[in-house]
Structure formats: C-alpha cells, structure tokens
Design a protein around this motif. Structure first.
Motif, mmCIF file in Angstrom:
data_model
loop_
_atom_site.group_PDB
_atom_site.id
_atom_site.type_symbol
_atom_site.label_atom_id
_atom_site.label_comp_id
_atom_site.label_asym_id
_atom_site.label_seq_id
_atom_site.Cartn_x
_atom_site.Cartn_y
_atom_site.Cartn_z
ATOM 1 N N LEU A 67 9.425 2.837 -9.030
ATOM 2 C CA LEU A 67 8.559 2.792 -7.862
ATOM 3 C C LEU A 67 7.965 4.169 -7.612
ATOM 4 O O LEU A 67 8.690 5.171 -7.640
ATOM 5 N N TYR A 68 6.669 4.192 -7.408
ATOM 6 C CA TYR A 68 5.993 5.442 -7.067
ATOM 7 C C TYR A 68 5.640 5.395 -5.592
ATOM 8 O O TYR A 68 4.887 4.527 -5.133
ATOM 9 N N HIS A 69 6.226 6.314 -4.811
ATOM 10 C CA HIS A 69 6.000 6.393 -3.371
ATOM 11 C C HIS A 69 4.714 7.178 -3.142
ATOM 12 O O HIS A 69 4.639 8.375 -3.412
ATOM 13 N N ASN A 70 3.695 6.504 -2.639
ATOM 14 C CA ASN A 70 2.371 7.124 -2.522
ATOM 15 C C ASN A 70 2.358 8.345 -1.603
ATOM 16 O O ASN A 70 1.766 9.374 -1.937
ATOM 17 N N GLU A 71 3.001 8.244 -0.455
ATOM 18 C CA GLU A 71 2.980 9.356 0.493
ATOM 19 C C GLU A 71 3.793 10.545 -0.015
ATOM 20 O O GLU A 71 3.373 11.695 0.094
ATOM 21 N N GLN A 72 4.962 10.273 -0.587
ATOM 22 C CA GLN A 72 5.818 11.357 -1.100
ATOM 23 C C GLN A 72 5.347 11.878 -2.449
ATOM 24 O O GLN A 72 5.764 12.952 -2.873
ATOM 25 N N GLU A 73 4.512 11.084 -3.138
ATOM 26 C CA GLU A 73 4.105 11.391 -4.512
ATOM 27 C C GLU A 73 5.345 11.608 -5.391
ATOM 28 O O GLU A 73 5.456 12.574 -6.139
ATOM 29 N N LYS A 74 6.263 10.661 -5.266
ATOM 30 C CA LYS A 74 7.559 10.776 -5.932
ATOM 31 C C LYS A 74 7.916 9.462 -6.612
ATOM 32 O O LYS A 74 7.610 8.375 -6.105
ATOM 33 N N TYR A 75 8.586 9.577 -7.766
ATOM 34 C CA TYR A 75 9.029 8.402 -8.525
ATOM 35 C C TYR A 75 10.502 8.113 -8.234
ATOM 36 O O TYR A 75 11.317 9.027 -8.086
ATOM 37 N N TYR A 76 10.832 6.813 -8.199
ATOM 38 C CA TYR A 76 12.217 6.374 -8.051
ATOM 39 C C TYR A 76 12.519 5.338 -9.135
ATOM 40 O O TYR A 76 11.687 4.479 -9.433
ATOM 41 N N LEU A 77 13.718 5.424 -9.700
ATOM 42 C CA LEU A 77 14.181 4.388 -10.616
ATOM 43 C C LEU A 77 14.870 3.316 -9.776
ATOM 44 O O LEU A 77 15.966 3.519 -9.259
ATOM 45 N N ARG A 78 14.194 2.192 -9.608
ATOM 46 C CA ARG A 78 14.660 1.131 -8.719
ATOM 47 C C ARG A 78 15.735 0.263 -9.359
ATOM 48 O O ARG A 78 16.710 -0.108 -8.735
ATOM 49 N N ALA A 79 15.543 -0.076 -10.644
ATOM 50 C CA ALA A 79 16.490 -1.007 -11.274
ATOM 51 C C ALA A 79 16.264 -1.062 -12.774
ATOM 52 O O ALA A 79 15.223 -0.665 -13.288
ATOM 53 N N VAL A 80 17.280 -1.566 -13.442
ATOM 54 C CA VAL A 80 17.174 -1.928 -14.848
ATOM 55 C C VAL A 80 17.130 -3.446 -14.898
ATOM 56 O O VAL A 80 18.034 -4.113 -14.402
ATOM 57 N N THR A 81 16.058 -3.990 -15.458
ATOM 58 C CA THR A 81 15.933 -5.445 -15.510
ATOM 59 C C THR A 81 16.024 -5.924 -16.953
ATOM 60 O O THR A 81 15.757 -5.175 -17.895
ATOM 61 N N SER A 82 16.395 -7.174 -17.100
ATOM 62 C CA SER A 82 16.560 -7.748 -18.434
ATOM 63 C C SER A 82 15.203 -8.003 -19.078
ATOM 64 O O SER A 82 14.236 -8.330 -18.405
ATOM 65 N N ASN A 135 0.816 -1.225 0.000
ATOM 66 C CA ASN A 135 0.000 0.000 0.000
ATOM 67 C C ASN A 135 0.844 1.266 0.000
ATOM 68 O O ASN A 135 0.329 2.351 -0.270
ATOM 69 N N ALA A 136 2.128 1.126 0.335
ATOM 70 C CA ALA A 136 2.986 2.314 0.432
ATOM 71 C C ALA A 136 3.563 2.730 -0.907
ATOM 72 O O ALA A 136 3.949 3.891 -1.083
ATOM 73 N N CYS A 137 3.656 1.802 -1.849
ATOM 74 C CA CYS A 137 4.242 2.159 -3.136
ATOM 75 C C CYS A 137 3.656 1.322 -4.261
ATOM 76 O O CYS A 137 3.097 0.248 -4.024
ATOM 77 N N LEU A 138 3.788 1.840 -5.457
ATOM 78 C CA LEU A 138 3.330 1.145 -6.653
ATOM 79 C C LEU A 138 4.539 0.809 -7.505
ATOM 80 O O LEU A 138 5.382 1.673 -7.770
ATOM 81 N N LYS A 139 4.636 -0.451 -7.945
ATOM 82 C CA LYS A 139 5.736 -0.882 -8.799
ATOM 83 C C LYS A 139 5.294 -0.831 -10.252
ATOM 84 O O LYS A 139 4.271 -1.415 -10.614
ATOM 85 N N ILE A 140 6.073 -0.130 -11.064
ATOM 86 C CA ILE A 140 5.716 0.074 -12.467
ATOM 87 C C ILE A 140 6.891 -0.380 -13.337
ATOM 88 O O ILE A 140 8.020 0.102 -13.170
ATOM 89 N N ASP A 141 6.644 -1.292 -14.253
ATOM 90 C CA ASP A 141 7.673 -1.723 -15.193
ATOM 91 C C ASP A 141 7.434 -1.038 -16.531
ATOM 92 O O ASP A 141 6.353 -1.146 -17.118
ATOM 93 N N VAL A 142 8.442 -0.310 -16.999
ATOM 94 C CA VAL A 142 8.337 0.481 -18.220
ATOM 95 C C VAL A 142 9.351 -0.037 -19.234
ATOM 96 O O VAL A 142 10.548 -0.152 -18.920
ATOM 97 N N GLU A 143 8.882 -0.345 -20.420
ATOM 98 C CA GLU A 143 9.781 -0.746 -21.497
ATOM 99 C C GLU A 143 10.369 0.521 -22.136
ATOM 100 O O GLU A 143 9.654 1.497 -22.380
ATOM 101 N N SER A 144 11.675 0.496 -22.392
ATOM 102 C CA SER A 144 12.336 1.689 -22.920
ATOM 103 C C SER A 144 13.510 1.297 -23.796
ATOM 104 O O SER A 144 13.998 0.162 -23.745
ATOM 105 N N LYS A 145 13.951 2.236 -24.582
ATOM 106 C CA LYS A 145 15.217 2.087 -25.297
ATOM 107 C C LYS A 145 16.306 2.787 -24.483
ATOM 108 O O LYS A 145 16.045 3.797 -23.828
ATOM 109 N N ILE A 146 17.502 2.240 -24.525
ATOM 110 C CA ILE A 146 18.615 2.811 -23.764
ATOM 111 C C ILE A 146 18.813 4.292 -24.100
ATOM 112 O O ILE A 146 19.105 5.111 -23.225
ATOM 113 N N ARG A 147 18.631 4.659 -25.347
ATOM 114 C CA ARG A 147 18.868 6.046 -25.755
ATOM 115 C C ARG A 147 17.886 7.016 -25.108
ATOM 116 O O ARG A 147 18.130 8.226 -25.051
#
Length: 418
Positions: free
Chosen positions: A171-186, A68-80
């Motif tokens: 990760l989107y921190h619900n209380e802070q209303e802030k986004y964090y880049l948690r990791a780059v996954t394969s 409930n404290a955060c939302l995990k979001i996986d975004v597909e992207s190009k390195i560039r």
C-alpha cells in the motif's frame, strides 16, 4: 492500521441517503471484474439507476475517500527477494524487496529495490514461512541483537536458491508518500475481490430484496478501513412472534480482502420483550444458521477470494431466501426464551462464559461485565433483559468485535438454558 477507520452509526434514513449506480461504479474495482459485474447486473454508468438502501451514500463516500488516500499495488516476487532488515516492537519490521518490476514504484524510487515497513500480519506471514516468527520476537524482546542478525543471515543463505513465488500486497499512502507491506497473498487462484467488490454486490442484492418485498433496508453501522469492512444492514420491519415478543433482523457483512475465506454474511437480531406497559430489548448474534436440523451452524453466506464472479453472483442471489430461513430459525428459539423458568441461572451462565472467555479483544471488559452481572439478581425475564441491555453500555461504541462476541454469548446462554 494504515489508514484511519471511517465509521458512522445511524438510527434511520431518508431517501436522500440512497446511492446512484454511477457513483457506485466510481469505486476502485479491478477493471475486468467491474466490466463483468456491469454485464451480469446490466449496470450502466450513464443511467440514473438508484439503489434504495438507506445511508448507502455515506458508505460509498467513505470508501471513495479511502480509495483516494492510498494505492494498492500487487507485486509478484520470489521469497528469496524478500529480506529482513530490522525488527521493531510488536508486529512491525522493515524488509527489503529486491527485483521489483512495477512501473509506479520504479518510477518513484528510481530503483528495483524497495525498503518497506510491515503492517498487520505481514511480518509474521513472511517469517513464519520458516517457522521463525515467535523465535525472532523472542530474540528481539530480549535484545539478543546477535541472534537477530543470525536470523537475517540464515534467511538470506537459506533462500539463495529458493524458487518459491509469492504475491505481495503493498500500500502506498498518498499523504505520507510512504510504502507499507500489507500482506503476503497466495498465487494459487487468489482473486482480488476487495471490499469495494463485496459492497457493490451486497447493495445490488439487497436492493432487489427491497424491490421484491414490502421492506425498507438501511445501514445502521459501518466501520471500514483500507482492507477490512463491517457493515450492518437493518431491515425495518419488525416480526411479531407473540403478544410479548418481536424480532428485527440486521444483515452483517464482514470482509478482510486478504484472507481467502474472507467475505461473510451473518445475522444480528434485536429481540424486544413487552411486559404490560414496559418494554426492553437485547441484541443477539447467533454463530450462524443451520441448513437442516442436524447440521452444525455456519455463516449465513460466504464466498472465497477465488473462483469466477458468476459463481459469487449465483451465491449472492440466494440471500433473500436465506434471510427468511434464518429469521424463522431464530424466531423459534426466541419464543422459548420467555419460557425460561430460572432467569437468574441464565445470568450466572452468561457470567461464567464471560469469566472464561479467551477472546483477546474482549479481555478489557471481562471484569466489569462479570462484576455487573454478579452484583444483580434477576427474578423475571424483563429484569434479565434490562440487565443485559445495561451491560451493552460498558462497551466502546465502535468496538463491534467485542460487542458481537458478547451478543453471541447471550444467544448461546438463552437458548441453552431452559
């Protein structure tokens, strides 16, 4: 860390600490994975199934709180489209991500560009794509702003025609209303078998162990945060090895949901030595178990964040037999410990392992542990046990990583020295 760790320690349990399956199914697990698990294990959300693992209710409450404290979001992207904007101390940086196609992010930012702060190793993972992480830190630490700018421009130009793709865990921190880049996954076969998934299948497997054996199991320690977990499941029965020695087993579950070889099960052992009317106990953590006499040690059980769920479940079903085999292996080693002829030599061996250890988390304890060991002479096994038990008190209660490292060094020394 992004979220404050949730942790609890227990000495025992009562039946009110069991957890119902319908509560377990409230955990955030990818819907298709959850449906497959429900089918494989015949789980029903509307049925009052109870998993008889002590203190599991507290663990699930903590995981639901984190969900409930955060939302995990996986975004597909190009390195560039992942461009460095600013470097900060340690492993913190700001990146801009262009061309984001995610309804949650787009609807809140009203843009397809996201400025995001890194957490954990995300900054290193991105810069190390071009082997620039250490050099970038060097320039930053020496205030070479012009070189830092050059790195930013170099990456931008170098990436202009780069078609390589990646998956970004945000990760989107619900209380802070802030986004964090948690990791780059394969993108190559990565499955989001997160910590909730690993906890669910572990509880189900151990509940079957309880049903099939005259045994009680309870959680005596857990430390969990937004993407890592450490859980110790204590088996209540003590195994008598001889008139002086007994053994208790704990199953340790560790998971970093970002790493491919993330989920591991290992064993912790409590060894109790009786000497007339006195008794003392120490904690031992082998590096792993042997599949046969000539093999190297490995995790009791592990699975990757890849492959099908049916393969993971098939592995987990082997836990009961693996636990019995592991207890047997360590039991044979433990019997030899009380036959050690020169306990003071063992103490010195442990002290040297401490002195020359290189584990970063353990560094703050090295001097005080070494001094405590070297300032006490031991002339019998009971005195050695008492000294090693007292060293445990030097660790921060919640520092499970350093304590496990220490317990591994004890086990190595006690089984190496005759």
């Amino acid at each position: 860390m992004i979220l404050q760790k949730r942790e609890l320690h227990f000495k025992d349990f009562d039946t009110q600490s069991f957890v119902k399956v319908n509560k377990l199914l409230n955990l955030k697990i990818k819907e298709d994975y959850k449906e497959e698990l429900k089918e494989l294990y015949s789980l029903e959300e509307n049925r009052e199934q109870i998993l008889k693992i002590g203190n599991a209710k507290s663990l699930i409450d903590a995981l639901l709180d984190l969900d409930n404290a955060c939302l995990k979001i996986d975004v597909e992207s190009k390195i560039r489209n992942v461009q460095l904007k600013r470097l900060f101390e340690k492993e913190k940086a700001i990146f801009e991500i262009f061309g984001i196609d995610n309804e949650f992010i787009n609807s809140r930012t009203h843009s397809d560009i996201l400025e995001v702060e890194t957490a954990y190793s995300a900054k290193h993972d991105i810069l190390e794509y071009y082997s620039l992480s250490k050099f970038a830190n060097y320039c930053r630490d020496l205030d070479y702003e012009d070189l830092v700018d050059s790195i930013k421009n170099y990456l931008k130009v170098k990436n202009e025609s780069n078609e390589d793709e990646c998956s970004l865990r945000i990760l989107y921190h619900n209380e802070q209303e802030k986004y964090y880049l948690r990791a780059v996954t394969s993108k190559d076969g990565y499955k989001d078998y997160g910590i909730n998934f690993s906890v669910l299948i572990a509880l189900i497997a151990l509940n079957k162990y309880v049903e099939d054996n005259s045994e009680e199991i309870f959680i005596n320690t857990f430390v969990v945060d937004d993407s890592t977990t450490y859980i110790s499941f204590q088996l209540s029965n003590s195994i008598t090895l001889n008139s002086n020695l007994s053994l208790r087993f704990s199953l340790i579950l560790e998971n970093d949901e970002i790493k491919r070889n993330a989920v591991s099960f290992n064993g912790m052992f409590t060894l109790t030595f009786k000497d007339n009317n006195r008794e003392s106990e120490i904690f031992l953590k082998p590096k792993g178990m042997k599949s046969d006499e000539n093999s190297f040690v490995s995790d009791l059980l592990t699975y990757r964040h890849s492959g099908g769920i049916d393969n993971v479940v098939e592995k987990i079903e082997k836990l009961p037999e693996l636990i019995k085999e592991y207890i047997g292996q360590v039991g044979e080693d433990a019997k030899k410990i009380i036959e050690i002829q020169n306990p003071n030599d063992v103490k010195k061996l442990i002290a040297n392992k401490v002195k020359y250890s290189k584990k970063p988390e353990f560094k703050i304890y090295k001097d005080q542990i070494f001094n405590k060991l070297m300032s006490n002479n031991v002339d019998n096994i009971f005195a050695l046990f008492e000294l090693l038990r007292n060293v445990e008190d030097l660790f921060e209660h919640t520092d499970v990583i350093s304590k496990d490292f220490w317990r591994t060094k004890i086990y190595e020394s006690l089984t190496e020295k005759k």
